[in-house]
Design a protein around this motif. Structure first.
Motif, PDB file in Angstrom:
ATOM      1  N   SER A  65      44.322  62.300 -45.707  1.00  0.00           N
ATOM      2  CA  SER A  65      43.272  61.963 -46.667  1.00  0.00           C
ATOM      3  C   SER A  65      43.834  61.567 -48.021  1.00  0.00           C
ATOM      4  O   SER A  65      43.143  60.967 -48.838  1.00  0.00           O
ATOM      5  N   GLY A  66      45.095  61.907 -48.284  1.00  0.00           N
ATOM      6  CA  GLY A  66      45.698  61.690 -49.593  1.00  0.00           C
ATOM      7  C   GLY A  66      45.685  62.933 -50.456  1.00  0.00           C
ATOM      8  O   GLY A  66      46.286  62.948 -51.526  1.00  0.00           O
ATOM      9  N   TRP A  67      45.014  63.991 -49.994  1.00  0.00           N
ATOM     10  CA  TRP A  67      44.984  65.260 -50.714  1.00  0.00           C
ATOM     11  C   TRP A  67      46.232  66.078 -50.383  1.00  0.00           C
ATOM     12  O   TRP A  67      46.890  65.867 -49.358  1.00  0.00           O
ATOM     13  N   LEU A  68      46.511  67.040 -51.242  1.00  0.00           N
ATOM     14  CA  LEU A  68      47.584  67.986 -50.946  1.00  0.00           C
ATOM     15  C   LEU A  68      47.078  69.039 -49.975  1.00  0.00           C
ATOM     16  O   LEU A  68      45.966  69.561 -50.128  1.00  0.00           O
ATOM     17  N   ASP A  69      47.902  69.361 -49.000  1.00  0.00           N
ATOM     18  CA  ASP A  69      47.541  70.352 -47.996  1.00  0.00           C
ATOM     19  C   ASP A  69      48.275  71.666 -48.246  1.00  0.00           C
ATOM     20  O   ASP A  69      48.486  72.451 -47.324  1.00  0.00           O
ATOM     21  N   ALA A  70      48.684  71.891 -49.479  1.00  0.00           N
ATOM     22  CA  ALA A  70      49.376  73.126 -49.854  1.00  0.00           C
ATOM     23  C   ALA A  70      49.125  73.366 -51.335  1.00  0.00           C
ATOM     24  O   ALA A  70      48.825  72.440 -52.093  1.00  0.00           O
ATOM     25  N   THR A  71      49.245  74.620 -51.743  1.00  0.00           N
ATOM     26  CA  THR A  71      49.068  74.953 -53.148  1.00  0.00           C
ATOM     27  C   THR A  71      50.337  74.643 -53.933  1.00  0.00           C
ATOM     28  O   THR A  71      51.419  74.452 -53.354  1.00  0.00           O
ATOM     29  N   ILE A  72      50.207  74.604 -55.257  1.00  0.00           N
ATOM     30  CA  ILE A  72      51.366  74.394 -56.122  1.00  0.00           C
ATOM     31  C   ILE A  72      52.410  75.475 -55.873  1.00  0.00           C
ATOM     32  O   ILE A  72      53.617  75.213 -55.820  1.00  0.00           O
ATOM     33  N   GLU A  73      51.942  76.704 -55.703  1.00  0.00           N
ATOM     34  CA  GLU A  73      52.873  77.822 -55.477  1.00  0.00           C
ATOM     35  C   GLU A  73      53.638  77.634 -54.169  1.00  0.00           C
ATOM     36  O   GLU A  73      54.851  77.908 -54.106  1.00  0.00           O
ATOM     37  N   GLU A  74      52.966  77.170 -53.127  1.00  0.00           N
ATOM     38  CA  GLU A  74      53.636  76.948 -51.843  1.00  0.00           C
ATOM     39  C   GLU A  74      54.669  75.832 -51.943  1.00  0.00           C
ATOM     40  O   GLU A  74      55.763  75.935 -51.380  1.00  0.00           O
ATOM     41  N   VAL A  75      54.338  74.768 -52.659  1.00  0.00           N
ATOM     42  CA  VAL A  75      55.285  73.665 -52.839  1.00  0.00           C
ATOM     43  C   VAL A  75      56.478  74.130 -53.664  1.00  0.00           C
ATOM     44  O   VAL A  75      57.630  73.795 -53.359  1.00  0.00           O
ATOM     45  N   ALA A  76      56.219  74.905 -54.710  1.00  0.00           N
ATOM     46  CA  ALA A  76      57.307  75.413 -55.543  1.00  0.00           C
ATOM     47  C   ALA A  76      58.250  76.296 -54.732  1.00  0.00           C
ATOM     48  O   ALA A  76      59.479  76.202 -54.868  1.00  0.00           O
ATOM     49  N   THR A  77      57.676  77.139 -53.884  1.00  0.00           N
ATOM     50  CA  THR A  77      58.501  77.999 -53.031  1.00  0.00           C
ATOM     51  C   THR A  77      59.328  77.169 -52.064  1.00  0.00           C
ATOM     52  O   THR A  77      60.524  77.432 -51.858  1.00  0.00           O
ATOM     53  N   ARG A  78      58.712  76.152 -51.485  1.00  0.00           N
ATOM     54  CA  ARG A  78      59.411  75.290 -50.533  1.00  0.00           C
ATOM     55  C   ARG A  78      60.568  74.560 -51.200  1.00  0.00           C
ATOM     56  O   ARG A  78      61.636  74.371 -50.603  1.00  0.00           O
ATOM     57  N   ALA A  79      60.358  74.134 -52.450  1.00  0.00           N
ATOM     58  CA  ALA A  79      61.399  73.394 -53.170  1.00  0.00           C
ATOM     59  C   ALA A  79      62.376  74.309 -53.890  1.00  0.00           C
ATOM     60  O   ALA A  79      63.424  73.854 -54.353  1.00  0.00           O
ATOM     61  N   PRO A  82      60.668  76.693 -60.181  1.00  0.00           N
ATOM     62  CA  PRO A  82      59.523  77.339 -60.837  1.00  0.00           C
ATOM     63  C   PRO A  82      58.259  76.496 -60.702  1.00  0.00           C
ATOM     64  O   PRO A  82      58.311  75.267 -60.595  1.00  0.00           O
ATOM     65  N   THR A  83      57.122  77.161 -60.753  1.00  0.00           N
ATOM     66  CA  THR A  83      55.843  76.468 -60.613  1.00  0.00           C
ATOM     67  C   THR A  83      55.633  75.433 -61.712  1.00  0.00           C
ATOM     68  O   THR A  83      55.124  74.339 -61.453  1.00  0.00           O
ATOM     69  N   ALA A  84      56.031  75.755 -62.943  1.00  0.00           N
ATOM     70  CA  ALA A  84      55.843  74.823 -64.054  1.00  0.00           C
ATOM     71  C   ALA A  84      56.583  73.515 -63.807  1.00  0.00           C
ATOM     72  O   ALA A  84      56.080  72.424 -64.115  1.00  0.00           O
ATOM     73  N   ARG A  85      57.775  73.608 -63.238  1.00  0.00           N
ATOM     74  CA  ARG A  85      58.548  72.385 -62.932  1.00  0.00           C
ATOM     75  C   ARG A  85      57.845  71.574 -61.852  1.00  0.00           C
ATOM     76  O   ARG A  85      57.812  70.342 -61.895  1.00  0.00           O
ATOM     77  N   THR A  86      57.264  72.272 -60.894  1.00  0.00           N
ATOM     78  CA  THR A  86      56.555  71.595 -59.819  1.00  0.00           C
ATOM     79  C   THR A  86      55.330  70.857 -60.349  1.00  0.00           C
ATOM     80  O   THR A  86      55.045  69.730 -59.949  1.00  0.00           O
ATOM     81  N   GLU A  87      54.613  71.483 -61.268  1.00  0.00           N
ATOM     82  CA  GLU A  87      53.419  70.850 -61.839  1.00  0.00           C
ATOM     83  C   GLU A  87      53.783  69.590 -62.607  1.00  0.00           C
ATOM     84  O   GLU A  87      53.035  68.602 -62.588  1.00  0.00           O
ATOM     85  N   ALA A  88      54.940  69.590 -63.271  1.00  0.00           N
ATOM     86  CA  ALA A  88      55.372  68.406 -64.019  1.00  0.00           C
ATOM     87  C   ALA A  88      55.628  67.230 -63.080  1.00  0.00           C
ATOM     88  O   ALA A  88      55.251  66.087 -63.373  1.00  0.00           O
ATOM     89  N   VAL A  89      56.241  67.510 -61.938  1.00  0.00           N
ATOM     90  CA  VAL A  89      56.482  66.441 -60.956  1.00  0.00           C
ATOM     91  C   VAL A  89      55.165  65.975 -60.342  1.00  0.00           C
ATOM     92  O   VAL A  89      54.961  64.776 -60.106  1.00  0.00           O
ATOM     93  N   LEU A  90      54.254  66.914 -60.116  1.00  0.00           N
ATOM     94  CA  LEU A  90      52.955  66.539 -59.549  1.00  0.00           C
ATOM     95  C   LEU A  90      52.223  65.553 -60.457  1.00  0.00           C
ATOM     96  O   LEU A  90      51.622  64.588 -59.978  1.00  0.00           O
ATOM     97  N   ARG A  91      52.282  65.782 -61.760  1.00  0.00           N
ATOM     98  CA  ARG A  91      51.607  64.866 -62.688  1.00  0.00           C
ATOM     99  C   ARG A  91      52.157  63.448 -62.561  1.00  0.00           C
ATOM    100  O   ARG A  91      51.420  62.466 -62.690  1.00  0.00           O
ATOM    101  N   ARG A  92      53.446  63.337 -62.298  1.00  0.00           N
ATOM    102  CA  ARG A  92      54.035  62.000 -62.122  1.00  0.00           C
ATOM    103  C   ARG A  92      53.616  61.395 -60.784  1.00  0.00           C
ATOM    104  O   ARG A  92      53.332  60.198 -60.695  1.00  0.00           O
ATOM    105  N   LEU A  93      53.579  62.201 -59.748  1.00  0.00           N
ATOM    106  CA  LEU A  93      53.171  61.690 -58.444  1.00  0.00           C
ATOM    107  C   LEU A  93      51.714  61.239 -58.461  1.00  0.00           C
ATOM    108  O   LEU A  93      51.336  60.298 -57.738  1.00  0.00           O
ATOM    109  N   GLN A  94      50.896  61.895 -59.258  1.00  0.00           N
ATOM    110  CA  GLN A  94      49.481  61.527 -59.322  1.00  0.00           C
ATOM    111  C   GLN A  94      49.251  60.204 -60.040  1.00  0.00           C
ATOM    112  O   GLN A  94      48.122  59.720 -60.094  1.00  0.00           O
ATOM    113  N   GLN A  95      50.320  59.599 -60.565  1.00  0.00           N
ATOM    114  CA  GLN A  95      50.226  58.272 -61.160  1.00  0.00           C
ATOM    115  C   GLN A  95      50.351  57.165 -60.113  1.00  0.00           C
ATOM    116  O   GLN A  95      50.108  55.995 -60.418  1.00  0.00           O
ATOM    117  N   ILE A  96      50.734  57.529 -58.888  1.00  0.00           N
ATOM    118  CA  ILE A  96      50.925  56.539 -57.825  1.00  0.00           C
ATOM    119  C   ILE A  96      49.584  55.951 -57.415  1.00  0.00           C
ATOM    120  O   ILE A  96      48.594  56.666 -57.266  1.00  0.00           O
TER     121      ILE A  96
END
Length: 382
Positions: A65-79, A82-96
């Motif tokens: 669908s284009g939605w995320l199928d995981a929470t920010i915390e789950e993505v941060a753990t996978r990568a 820290p969660t704050a770093r993950t959110e910064a990358v998410l903001r850039r990806l949401q520009q696509i």
């Protein structure tokens, strides 16, 4: 890889492709979909190596669908960041483009699109912040929650209806992976207790690549071309070996599902298959997103065999969603179940999930809330 082979076959006299599907133009025209598009766009973001690792984790969590199928915390753990770093990358990806990709909810998806199209007025923003109120109380409840008049809410909703709640779905038509021959063939062999699996790369789609010889006294340019052809042939052989390792690990792990002994795949993450196959997790992700397999269940995408486990539920996300869908399909039309009641039904089955999780998975299935189902039925989207 297909495009590289096509280019090499056209430009190297010592490289020969043979077998079904070996035409260079055919190889170069392999289909693409949502993940291929996003990968290309990520390449233009100039990410650092650490940011790229985080982006890969987000890409693995990107639903059709284009939605995320995981929470920010789950993505941060996978990568492993820290969660704050993950959110910064998410903001850039949401520009696509198209806007709305990598959203974590319907409201965020619509907000991203509204901002991109210049529709994010104060009224629209207020409606999006209170969007959940419409599920149980309709327009009047939404107006009260947002502090707007009925007329203003109607105008905001009219603007929101011009947006696409599932921006990734438009790529489905471009993804022809299930219209071509499968990349793997998994066949049951043996009898009784000695049954096993034979997993092979599909010869119908796998070109034979051969590096032709070159005399030692040939000009330097020809000797270099022959060396390049031999290197590419070895790389293709390594690639095929890696594909087989991943495919065989998947079949071993999901054997019961592929034999149709259970209705849903077992909980499985890419890291587990990476460990079994002896490859990097990103390699498993690329194989899963791009390839299909012929199985006793028919041709399936490898990505469908992965589903993260539900916390405390003992089942996979795909199995949980299937159960939610079946509960709603069996509910009385005149008395649809609330998300809390569905959570209670799941708890009785030994699947402990919160009411808000039920709502999130229900929305992912495209099933509206109880108040809407009371008017329209369980399967019509809101």
């Amino acid at each position: 890889m297909a495009a590289d082979l096509a280019k090499a076959a056209r430009g190297n006299p010592f490289l020969r492709l043979a077998g079904a599907g070996a035409d260079p133009e055919t190889l170069a025209a392999m289909p693409s979909g949502l993940h291929a598009h996003v990968l290309t766009e990520i390449g233009f973001l100039a990410l650092t190596p650490d940011e790229w690792r985080i982006a890969q984790a987000f890409l693995e969590a990107l639903a059709p669908s284009g939605w995320l199928d995981a929470t920010i915390e789950e993505v941060a753990t996978r990568a492993g960041v820290p969660t704050a770093r993950t959110e910064a990358v998410l903001r850039r990806l949401q520009q696509i483009a198209p806007s709305g990709l990598f959203a974590r909810s319907l409201a965020e998806c619509l907000e991203l699109q509204a901002r991109d199209r210049g529709l994010l007025t104060d009224e629209v923003a207020a409606v999006l912040r209170s969007l959940g109120a419409i599920a149980d109380g309709g327009i009047s409840a939404l107006a009260e929650a947002s502090g707007l008049s009925i007329k203003a809410v109607d105008a905001a909703l009219a603007a929101l209806r011009t947006l696409d709640p599932k921006p990734g779905a438009s790529f489905a038509a471009a993804d022809q992976s299930l219209l071509r021959a499968p990349d793997f063939v998994a066949t049951r062999i043996g009898h009784g207790t000695k049954q096993g699996w034979l997993v092979e790369l599909n010869a119908a789609t796998l070109p034979d690549i051969e590096a032709l010889g070159c005399d030692d006294d040939a000009p330097l340019t020809l000797r270099r071309a022959a060396q390049e052809a031999r290197s590419l042939a070895r790389a293709v052989a390594r690639r095929n070996s890696t594909l087989l390792a991943v495919g065989r690990a998947l079949v071993r792990r999901q054997s019961a599902y592929l034999k149709m002994e259970v209705p849903d795949p077992a909980p499985l993450v890419r890291a587990e298959i990476a460990g079994m196959a002896g490859v990097h997790e990103s390699t498993v992700s690329r194989v899963a997103q791009a390839m299909t397999m012929q199985t006793p269940r028919g041709v399936i995408g490898l990505a469908s065999l992965f589903s993260r486990p539900v916390s405390g539920g003992g089942c996979s996300v795909s199995a949980l969603r299937a159960r939610i869908g079946s509960i709603i399909a069996a509910e009385p039309c005149a008395r649809p179940l609330s998300d809390a009641a569905i959570a209670d039904r799941l708890a009785a089955d030994g699947i402990a999930v919160a009411q808000r999780s039920v709502a999130r998975h229900r929305e992912h299935l495209g099933i509206p809330a109880r108040a809407v189902r009371r008017r329209t039925g369980p399967r019509r989207p809101a």
